[in-house]
Design an enzyme around this catalytic site. Sequence first.
Site, mmCIF file in Angstrom:
data_model
loop_
_atom_site.group_PDB
_atom_site.id
_atom_site.type_symbol
_atom_site.label_atom_id
_atom_site.label_comp_id
_atom_site.label_asym_id
_atom_site.label_seq_id
_atom_site.Cartn_x
_atom_site.Cartn_y
_atom_site.Cartn_z
ATOM 1 N N ASN A 10 95.767 93.262 57.737
ATOM 2 C CA ASN A 10 95.704 94.150 56.572
ATOM 3 C C ASN A 10 94.420 94.968 56.698
ATOM 4 O O ASN A 10 93.326 94.438 56.504
ATOM 5 C CB ASN A 10 95.698 93.283 55.297
ATOM 6 C CG ASN A 10 95.428 94.101 54.048
ATOM 7 O OD1 ASN A 10 95.487 95.326 54.060
ATOM 8 N ND2 ASN A 10 95.138 93.405 52.955
ATOM 9 N N LYS A 12 93.373 97.344 54.891
ATOM 10 C CA LYS A 12 92.830 97.775 53.590
ATOM 11 C C LYS A 12 92.430 99.262 53.649
ATOM 12 O O LYS A 12 93.052 100.024 54.363
ATOM 13 C CB LYS A 12 91.675 96.863 53.185
ATOM 14 C CG LYS A 12 92.061 95.375 53.253
ATOM 15 C CD LYS A 12 91.085 94.472 52.571
ATOM 16 C CE LYS A 12 91.582 93.035 52.657
ATOM 17 N NZ LYS A 12 90.740 92.088 51.955
ATOM 18 N N HIS A 97 98.913 91.989 46.545
ATOM 19 C CA HIS A 97 97.630 91.561 47.114
ATOM 20 C C HIS A 97 96.613 91.374 45.987
ATOM 21 O O HIS A 97 96.644 92.082 44.990
ATOM 22 C CB HIS A 97 97.133 92.606 48.115
ATOM 23 C CG HIS A 97 95.929 92.137 48.863
ATOM 24 N ND1 HIS A 97 94.659 92.275 48.367
ATOM 25 C CD2 HIS A 97 95.811 91.482 50.043
ATOM 26 C CE1 HIS A 97 93.809 91.725 49.221
ATOM 27 N NE2 HIS A 97 94.489 91.251 50.246
ATOM 28 N N GLU A 99 93.682 92.261 45.611
ATOM 29 C CA GLU A 99 92.927 93.463 45.199
ATOM 30 C C GLU A 99 93.775 94.351 44.294
ATOM 31 O O GLU A 99 93.258 95.015 43.388
ATOM 32 C CB GLU A 99 92.430 94.207 46.448
ATOM 33 C CG GLU A 99 91.229 93.486 47.066
ATOM 34 C CD GLU A 99 91.206 93.439 48.582
ATOM 35 O OE1 GLU A 99 91.796 94.329 49.228
ATOM 36 O OE2 GLU A 99 90.590 92.493 49.129
ATOM 37 N N GLU A 169 96.901 83.482 49.486
ATOM 38 C CA GLU A 169 95.528 83.924 49.696
ATOM 39 C C GLU A 169 94.673 83.528 48.500
ATOM 40 O O GLU A 169 94.649 84.240 47.488
ATOM 41 C CB GLU A 169 95.485 85.450 49.856
ATOM 42 C CG GLU A 169 96.274 85.957 51.035
ATOM 43 C CD GLU A 169 95.770 87.327 51.490
ATOM 44 O OE1 GLU A 169 95.360 87.424 52.649
ATOM 45 O OE2 GLU A 169 95.768 88.269 50.684
ATOM 46 N N GLY A 175 87.539 87.789 51.984
ATOM 47 C CA GLY A 175 86.350 88.589 52.274
ATOM 48 C C GLY A 175 85.038 87.875 51.983
ATOM 49 O O GLY A 175 83.977 88.491 51.962
ATOM 50 N N SER A 215 89.623 85.057 54.892
ATOM 51 C CA SER A 215 88.584 84.777 55.894
ATOM 52 C C SER A 215 89.111 84.062 57.141
ATOM 53 O O SER A 215 88.431 83.206 57.716
ATOM 54 C CB SER A 215 87.425 83.995 55.270
ATOM 55 O OG SER A 215 86.822 84.755 54.239
HETATM 56 P P1 PGA Z 1 89.900 88.692 54.732
HETATM 57 O O1 PGA Z 1 91.059 89.391 53.872
HETATM 58 O O2 PGA Z 1 90.527 88.185 55.992
HETATM 59 O O3 PGA Z 1 88.897 89.784 54.985
HETATM 60 O O4 PGA Z 1 89.349 87.581 53.894
HETATM 61 C C1 PGA Z 1 92.340 88.836 53.795
HETATM 62 C C2 PGA Z 1 93.223 89.692 52.913
HETATM 63 O O5 PGA Z 1 92.726 90.212 51.912
HETATM 64 O O6 PGA Z 1 94.414 89.890 53.190
#
Ligand code: PGA
Length: 252
Positions: A10, A12, A97, A99, A169, A175, A215
């Site tokens: 992803n 983003k 997601h 976010e 997640e 993140g 992560s």
């Molecule tokens: P990350 O993000 O691997 O940077 O923690 C995962 C995601 O948001 O899909």
Amino acid sequence: MRRRPLVAGNWKMNTTIREAQQLAEAVVKAGADVVDRDIMIAPPFTALEAVSRIVRDSTSVQLAAQNICWAEKGAFTGDISPVMLKDTGCSMAIIGHSERRHVFGEDDAMINKRVLGALEFDLVPVFCVGETLDEREAGKTMEVLENQVRSGLAGVTADQAETIVIAYEPVWAIGTGKTATVEQAQEVHAFLRRLLGSMFQKNIATQIRILYGGSVNPENVDALISQEDVDGALVGGASLKADLFDRIIHFR
Ligand code: PGA
């Protein structure tokens, strides 16, 4: 039954078109030897068409959007329709997601519309769920996840359910460099699979791929995917670095 694993990147809100092309070229190259697993990348909307030209001939790399509208067209300023996404070469779409839920305020009802819209136009939803740190510490993880799954998948038929991908997640792991332990991931994945079995049928739940995200990196990917119910990874930060994603694709 071991499900066919999926490693999804992803990207983003990162990459210009040129940067996206370079990264996509690296992913196609890295995935050239891969036969027993699927790879998905989700570039920003602006780069979908350019990336589509690069992944078109790859048998292992699928193209995904980072979100999707439910309607074919019309007055939905700022959203992108399933037909437009298919037009760029997308076969999958990330939906719900964290976010989108927490930064943009998308609720379960809207996420459900997006899931149904994707399915109606034959795009595979990568439907994301996850609890916040407060919810985990309050002992509400399973309750929160059950609500998200039941509302997000309301109206989905058993036939459709078979095709979807779920991504667990934990919000506190995205993140942050904090990953769920393999035991925490497996516990939730097994719970989700039992829940899907009760909503659809056990043999359908057995086929649904449940990815872990938050992560994921080259150091933790092998242990996570070795878990019985962890069928792959949804990778954010590490999917933007070609060498790291290459190693993650080649989890063992
Ligand atoms: P990350 O993000 O691997 O940077 O923690 C995962 C995601 O948001 O899909």
